[in-house]
Design an enzyme around this catalytic site. Structure first.
Site, PDB file in Angstrom:
ATOM      1  N   GLY A 132       0.843  -1.183   0.000  1.00  0.00           N
ATOM      2  CA  GLY A 132       0.000   0.000   0.000  1.00  0.00           C
ATOM      3  C   GLY A 132       0.879   1.233   0.000  1.00  0.00           C
ATOM      4  N   GLU A 356      -5.083   8.111  -0.861  1.00  0.00           N
ATOM      5  CA  GLU A 356      -4.145   9.204  -1.158  1.00  0.00           C
ATOM      6  C   GLU A 356      -3.176   9.451   0.010  1.00  0.00           C
ATOM      7  OE1 GLU A 356      -3.372  11.234  -3.641  1.00  0.00           O
ATOM      8  OE2 GLU A 356      -4.910  10.812  -5.126  1.00  0.00           O
TER       9      GLU A 356
END
Length: 382
Positions: A132, A356
């Site tokens: 991630g 984000e």
């Protein structure tokens, strides 16, 4: 020095955006909420985008040579604040992932321009089950085979991944990592991921020895992480502005309801408990507004906006969750129903602290800047 006064053009564009939301989107909320849908029908979305274009909103950040408005980041932030005042999931058209501007002329004709025109839909495929925030841990590979590449691996939590007809895939190569433009027709498949909030419609993408022609390499072989850096984090100041817009609407609803709802013979707004929730929300909202606008201003003046954008995202995504929670509490049982957008926002905004860049990544960026010797002089990193 930052000038806090809006220009006439900024004020006019903000007001036009507000008028569009009020006239075209807010009337859709009741049916949208009651119907339990997670998106607008495709035909309705196209119709609204055509109307938005008639209002002058098309390609807010798209360069003028590609038919966009190429608006300053601060002006875009003001528009996104207005657009976020509704729970109807709508975005103005004429946009494409900024990483696509690294495409060759032929690739731009095949991917960039059709995406801007709304004829194609892409997705950015970087995150994996075991990679991630640590993007260097990606396991999806691309190996050369003659003039082609063969991509194998899995991507997950990819926004628009189940709807896109092509993907921008970051895969490990020798050397480094490389970005590829991979058409769905080449053979990759997808599966939607059910989530608490459904606005972003993430999906898992599967690449089982998908053959990709050599002319689908985006940028240079081995430069995939550098290209990904153009995309990752660029939306943080936009997310912050979106948080501000949601919080503004929620606070407005809370204030209105506190004046109308009566209990024990008087408006609930007379109670100190309600007043304090409203006061705290107003204070936090104002702080978030300036952090979001400051980050956008840094982008416009050509400064390195990563620090201010990290602060804005960290604060604003937490702020909007607290404001929505208070607004729902003030509305009581009504706030928990689908009669109002509060319960939808309550679920949706939680994801903003994850995508984000998580809260923890924003804190890492901020602390690392300071611990590496940067100091704040006059409000700027030096």
């Amino acid at each position: 020095m930052m000038d806090f006064a809006l220009t006439d053009e900024q004020r006019d564009l903000r007001d036009v955006a507000r008028a569009f939301v009020t006239k075209e989107l807010l009337p859709l909320e009741d049916g949208f909420l009651r119907g339990g849908a997670d998106r607008l029908p495709r035909e309705r979305e196209h119709e609204l985008r055509a109307k938005a274009r008639s209002f002058g909103f098309w390609g807010l950040s798209t360069p003028e040579p590609y038919g966009g408005m190429d608006l300053p980041a601060l002006t875009q932030a003001l528009i996104h604040i207005e657009l976020a005042r509704t729970c109807v999931p709508f975005r103005f058209g004429g946009q494409a992932d900024n990483i696509l501007y690294a495409a060759t002329a032929a690739q731009q004709e095949e991917y960039l321009k059709p995406t801007i025109a709304g004829e194609r839909l892409g997705c950015f495929a970087l995150t994996e089950p075991d990679a991630g925030s640590d993007v260097a841990a990606i396991r999806t590979t691309a190996r050369p085979d003659g003039t082609d590449w063969v991509v194998r691996g899995q991507k997950t939590f990819i926004s628009n991944g189940d709807d896109a007809d092509y993907a921008i895939v970051i895969a490990a190569t020798d050397p480094g990592a490389t970005a590829f433009l991979v058409d769905r027709a080449a053979g990759w498949t997808s599966s939607p991921i059910p989530t608490m909030g459904s606005w972003h419609r993430p999906a898992t993408l599967f690449f089982d020895d998908v053959r990709v022609p050599g002319d689908k390499v985006l940028g240079e072989v081995g430069a995939g992480f550098d290209l990904a850096g153009r995309w990752v984090g660029k939306g943080r100041h936009v997310i912050s502005a979106h948080c501000v817009g949601i919080a503004e609407r929620c606070l407005s609803m809370a204030v209105g309801y506190a004046g109308l709802r009566r209990a024990f013979g008087r408006p609930i707004g007379d109670n100190q408990a309600i007043q304090w929730m409203i006061a705290d929300s107003e204070t936090e909202l104002e702080a978030g507004r300036w952090l979001a606008l400051r980050a956008a201003w840094d982008v416009d003046r050509g400064a390195d906006a990563r620090h201010s954008a990290a602060m804005a995202k960290l604060y604003c995504t937490g702020m909007v969750g607290r404001v929505v929670d208070r607004a729902l509490q003030i509305h009581g049982g009504m706030g928990y129903t689908r009669e109002l957008p509060l319960e939808s926002w309550y679920r949706a905004v939680r994801a903003m602290r994850i995508y984000e860049g998580t809260d923890e990544i924003q804190r890492l960026i901020l602390s690392r800047d300071l611990l590496r010797g940067h100091t704040r002089i006059g409000g700027h990193l030096a």
